[in-house]
Enzyme design. Structure first.
Site, PDB file in Angstrom:
ATOM      1  N   LYS A 100       0.851  -1.182   0.000  1.00 24.21           N
ATOM      2  CA  LYS A 100       0.000   0.000   0.000  1.00 24.21           C
ATOM      3  C   LYS A 100       0.890   1.237   0.000  1.00 24.21           C
ATOM      4  CE  LYS A 100      -3.089   2.841   2.693  1.00 24.21           C
ATOM      5  NZ  LYS A 100      -3.650   3.122   4.031  1.00 24.21           N
ATOM      6  N   GLY A 161      -8.139   9.210  10.084  1.00 23.03           N
ATOM      7  CA  GLY A 161      -8.362   9.306  11.521  1.00 23.03           C
ATOM      8  C   GLY A 161      -9.452  10.264  11.949  1.00 23.03           C
ATOM      9  N   ALA A 187      -9.643   5.585   4.641  1.00 19.03           N
ATOM     10  CA  ALA A 187      -9.544   6.760   5.506  1.00 19.03           C
ATOM     11  C   ALA A 187     -10.889   7.448   5.692  1.00 19.03           C
ATOM     12  CB  ALA A 187      -8.531   7.769   4.985  1.00 19.03           C
ATOM     13  N   GLY A 188     -11.157   7.792   6.949  1.00 23.07           N
ATOM     14  CA  GLY A 188     -12.324   8.592   7.277  1.00 23.07           C
ATOM     15  C   GLY A 188     -13.517   7.842   7.818  1.00 23.07           C
ATOM     16  N   ASN A 209      -8.602   1.595  10.084  1.00 22.55           N
ATOM     17  CA  ASN A 209      -7.778   1.287  11.244  1.00 22.55           C
ATOM     18  C   ASN A 209      -8.313   2.002  12.480  1.00 22.55           C
ATOM     19  OD1 ASN A 209      -4.181   1.481  12.018  1.00 22.55           O
ATOM     20  ND2 ASN A 209      -5.842   0.572  13.125  1.00 22.55           N
ATOM     21  N   THR A 210      -8.274   3.338  12.461  1.00 22.15           N
ATOM     22  CA  THR A 210      -8.662   4.117  13.638  1.00 22.15           C
ATOM     23  C   THR A 210     -10.090   3.841  14.081  1.00 22.15           C
ATOM     24  OG1 THR A 210      -7.173   5.858  12.840  1.00 22.15           O
ATOM     25  CG2 THR A 210      -8.651   6.434  14.630  1.00 22.15           C
TER      26      THR A 210
END
Length: 262
Positions: A100, A161, A187-188, A209-210
Site C-alpha cells: 500500500k 483518523g 480513511a475517514g 484502522n482508527t
C-alpha cells in the site's frame, strides 16, 4: 462466491484492516479475528515485523500463513522515502510484492501529496510491486494511477483518523464509473454505517484502522464493521428501490380488499 479480486488473488472478505493504534498485539489479534479480514496493513516505520530483533513481532500475533500482509508507507512525505520503505518491506517479508502506497502532504491533515504519489507509483510498478494506492478523491488522478499500473485505487472518504465518514459520494461515484481495478475506500470511516454506505455505492472494499482501534471496544467494533461491509455489499448487489418523494401507488394492490366492491 462474490470475491474481492486483487492482483489476481481472491479474498472472501471485503474488509481490510490496519494493525496500528491498539494497546498491544493481543488486542490487535482479537480485533482482526473479529473483523474477518484477510488483508492486514502494517506501517513498516512503526511496527516490528522482524527489523527489531528480540522485540515482540506482529508476525507472531498475525501469522503471514493466515493473513495477507499489506506493508504501507505511513509517515512518508516524499516518493523516495516511500520507495525505500517498501523495498525494505520486500526484504523483510521474503520478496512480498503487494503493498500500500501513501505519500502524505502534511502532518496535520495527512492529506495525500498526489504529485509525489504518482512519482512513487511509477517507480514501484516498474520495480515489480503490486501497488494499492491511497489517493485523493479526484477521479482524474485516480484514473492516472490506474493507468500507471496500480492494482487498486484507494480514495479517501475523509481525512485519515477523522471519523467523518464519506463527505463526497459524488466523486467516489465518478471514480467507480471509470475504474477497471478495485476501488477501496481508505480513511475517514468512523462507524459501521459509513462502511455500509461505501459498499452500497459500489466500492469493492473498505480499509480502516482508527475506526476500530480507537473505539471503546475495538473487538466489538471490528465485528460490527464486518457485518456492515457484508450488508452494504449485499444491498448493492440487490439493487435498491428508486428514491421517491412519496409513493404514487400503494405497496399492496387495492383489489380484493374486504368490503370493497369489485
Amino acid at each position: 462466491m462474490d470475491s474481492l479480486i486483487i492482483a489476481g488473488k481472491a479474498y472472501a472478505s471485503r474488509l481490510l484492516i490496519g494493525t496500528g493504534k491498539y494497546k498491544d498485539f493481543d488486542e490487535t489479534r482479537r480485533a482482526v479475528e473479529a473483523s474477518g479480514a484477510e488483508i492486514v496493513t502494517v506501517a513498516i516505520r512503526r511496527t516490528n515485523i522482524g527489523q527489531n530483533a528480540g522485540e515482540p513481532s506482529l508476525l507472531d500475533a498475525l501469522p503471514p500463513s493466515k493473513y495477507t500482509y499489506l506493508p504501507n508507507t505511513a509517515g512518508c512525505y516524499t516518493a523516495d522515502d516511500a520507495v525505500r520503505t517498501l523495498r525494505l518491506a520486500r526484504e523483510l517479508l521474503d520478496g512480498h510484492e503487494l503493498v500500500k502506497l501513501e505519500v502524505l502532504g502534511d502532518p496535520k491533515t495527512l492529506f495525500p501529496n498526489m504529485m509525489e504519489t504518482l512519482k512513487a507509483a511509477a517507480t514501484l510498478v516498474q520495480d515489480g510491486f503490486k501497488v494499492m494506492v491511497y489517493c485523493s478523491d479526484d477521479p482524474i488522478l485516480a484514473k492516472q494511477l490506474e493507468e500507471t499500473g496500480c492494482v487498486a485505487v484507494m480514495p479517501l472518504a475523509s481525512l485519515i483518523g477523522s471519523g467523518m465518514g464519506i463527505l463526497n459520494p459524488w466523486n467516489l461515484q465518478l471514480i467507480l464509473e471509470n475504474a477497471r481495478v478495485p476501488v477501496i475506500v481508505d480513511a475517514g470511516v468512523g462507524t459501521a454505517s459509513d462502511a455500509a454506505i461505501a459498499m452500497e455505492l459500489g466500492c469493492d472494499g473498505v480499509l480502516m484502522n482508527t475506526a476500530v482501534a480507537a473505539a471503546k471496544n475495538p473487538v466489538l467494533m471490528a465485528q460490527a464493521m464486518k457485518k456492515a461491509v457484508e450488508a452494504g455489499r449485499e444491498a448493492y448487489l440487490a439493487g435498491r428501490m428508486p428514491k421517491k418523494l412519496y409513493a404514487a401507488a400503494p405497496s399492496s394492490p387495492a383489489t380484493g380488499i374486504i368490503g370493497k366492491a369489485a
